[in-house]
Design an enzyme around this catalytic site. Sequence first.
Site, mmCIF file in Angstrom:
data_model
loop_
_atom_site.group_PDB
_atom_site.id
_atom_site.type_symbol
_atom_site.label_atom_id
_atom_site.label_comp_id
_atom_site.label_asym_id
_atom_site.label_seq_id
_atom_site.Cartn_x
_atom_site.Cartn_y
_atom_site.Cartn_z
ATOM 1 N N GLU A 280 0.883 -1.004 0.106
ATOM 2 C CA GLU A 280 0.012 0.127 -0.016
ATOM 3 C C GLU A 280 0.829 1.167 0.073
ATOM 4 O OE1 GLU A 280 -3.253 -0.211 2.758
ATOM 5 O OE2 GLU A 280 -4.217 -1.945 1.972
ATOM 6 N N LYS B 222 -15.650 -1.211 2.833
ATOM 7 C CA LYS B 222 -15.061 -1.962 1.716
ATOM 8 C C LYS B 222 -16.220 -2.474 0.948
ATOM 9 C CE LYS B 222 -10.539 -3.485 3.615
ATOM 10 N NZ LYS B 222 -9.718 -4.661 4.320
HETATM 11 P P1 PGA Z 1 -6.719 -6.027 2.328
HETATM 12 O O1 PGA Z 1 -6.022 -5.040 3.452
HETATM 13 O O2 PGA Z 1 -7.243 -5.248 1.367
HETATM 14 O O3 PGA Z 1 -5.377 -6.835 2.141
HETATM 15 O O4 PGA Z 1 -7.961 -6.927 3.157
HETATM 16 C C1 PGA Z 1 -6.735 -3.775 4.018
HETATM 17 C C2 PGA Z 1 -6.985 -3.772 5.419
HETATM 18 O O5 PGA Z 1 -6.896 -4.959 6.221
HETATM 19 O O6 PGA Z 1 -7.803 -2.746 5.956
HETATM 20 ZN ZN ZN Z 2 -7.904 -4.001 8.017
#
Ligand code: PGA
Ligand code: ZN
Length: 435
Positions: free
Chosen positions: A204, A336
């Site tokens: 990230e 998400k």
């Molecule tokens: P991931 O990580 O997209 O790999 O799940 C992001 C998070 O855990 O917030």
């Molecule tokens: Zn997370």
Amino acid sequence: MKIRSVSALQIYDSRGNPTVEAVVELADGRTGHGLVPSGASTGRHEAWELRDGDAQRFLGRAVGKAVANVNGEIARVAVGRDVFDQAGLDAALIALDGTANKQRLGANALLSVSTATAQAGAVARGEPLHAYLGQGQGRLLPLPEIQIFGGGKHAQGRVDVQDFMIVVPKAQTYEETLEVTFNVYHAAGREMKARGLLAGVADEGGYWPAFDRNEAVIDALLASIRLAGYEPGRDVALSLDIAATDLFRDGSYEFGIEKRRFTSAEFCDLMISWVEKYPIASIEDPLAEDDWDGWKKLRAAIGHRCQLVGDDHFTTNLARIERGIAEQSANAVLIKPNQIGTVTETMQAIRRTQAAGWLPVVSARSGETEDTFIAHLAVATNAGQLKVGSFSRSERMAKWNEVLRIQRQLGARAEFRGTRIFEQAGIRFGRPGGR
Ligand code: PGA
Ligand code: ZN
């Protein structure tokens, strides 16, 4: 305005993995696009990401089946529908799939069409996406949670904790947050270089964590904040994503790099001791997704002074959020869209979180695309917080930059509350002057 055609193609995310882009074409020829991200530290209760599984191609990660589902069954249901009826389309997609976790057609297939439809609707109305999605009610610019060091599954387990982030209590504006973050991020780079530890960035965009203990990363982050000229706690506070589901094996939590194992009670105590020791404003997934007793204990102990965000714990799933609210297991919900699979369900999750007096944190995935949908979603819903990774790599910067553009569009209507958003949920982190 009617939908004339729906189609999809296989594109690639920020890790170079295949993912889905859907194109919704309207009767007048204009289009909306929806690009789907992908997680690495995924929760067990997430909606299903459909991959081909053919080991001969793309290590099994191709999305040909999801693309075919969009071009076939999904297109047949979507074509001819009114683009402005997002809820109707999403309900039709859910019914068409017919499974509890969208595993027949794939949440990636469904979400690509759901977000492309929202985008096309905004285009048809001649409105920015945030205005269209929020029916003109969105005006709150989000507080950024920005990663400085990356770890966990995003850095091959080089350290156990996944995200070492900052929030900026000092900032009076969104731009000021970005400026402070720039300074801290670059100070962290200098700090790593001075220690001979500069080894590029994780998934990230945060620095690759070459440390032997998890708390050493926190110490390096505090050193970077000071090096940038800020006082930890007062000017810049810490935010962690422990991603503890990934640390939970055979009934206990494990810090692999430290060769330490913890019971749930011990791990809770560790989290509490960190909040007492460091200026931490927020912790995400401090416990494993289904460790409800641990979550409740932690919320009772530190929920009044620290944001406790459920990511894998809630997976943007209304039923799990309802249970969390009933049992008081957290005080914030990570949002998400691809954990649940449609725009309508994502917005319901945000509204329910807000109605409970909790805080939604709109979030990217570790595998991202150039799509800026979530920046618009955060503003549209007045969510108040946005987490999209670090302050480098264009799939991250695209989102931070989009908020700047939205701010310009909103003009005098735009509002920024920064970390004052926490007070809304009864969270009083830290003390003026730091600890
Ligand atoms: P991931 O990580 O997209 O790999 O799940 C992001 C998070 O855990 O917030
Ligand atoms: Zn997370």
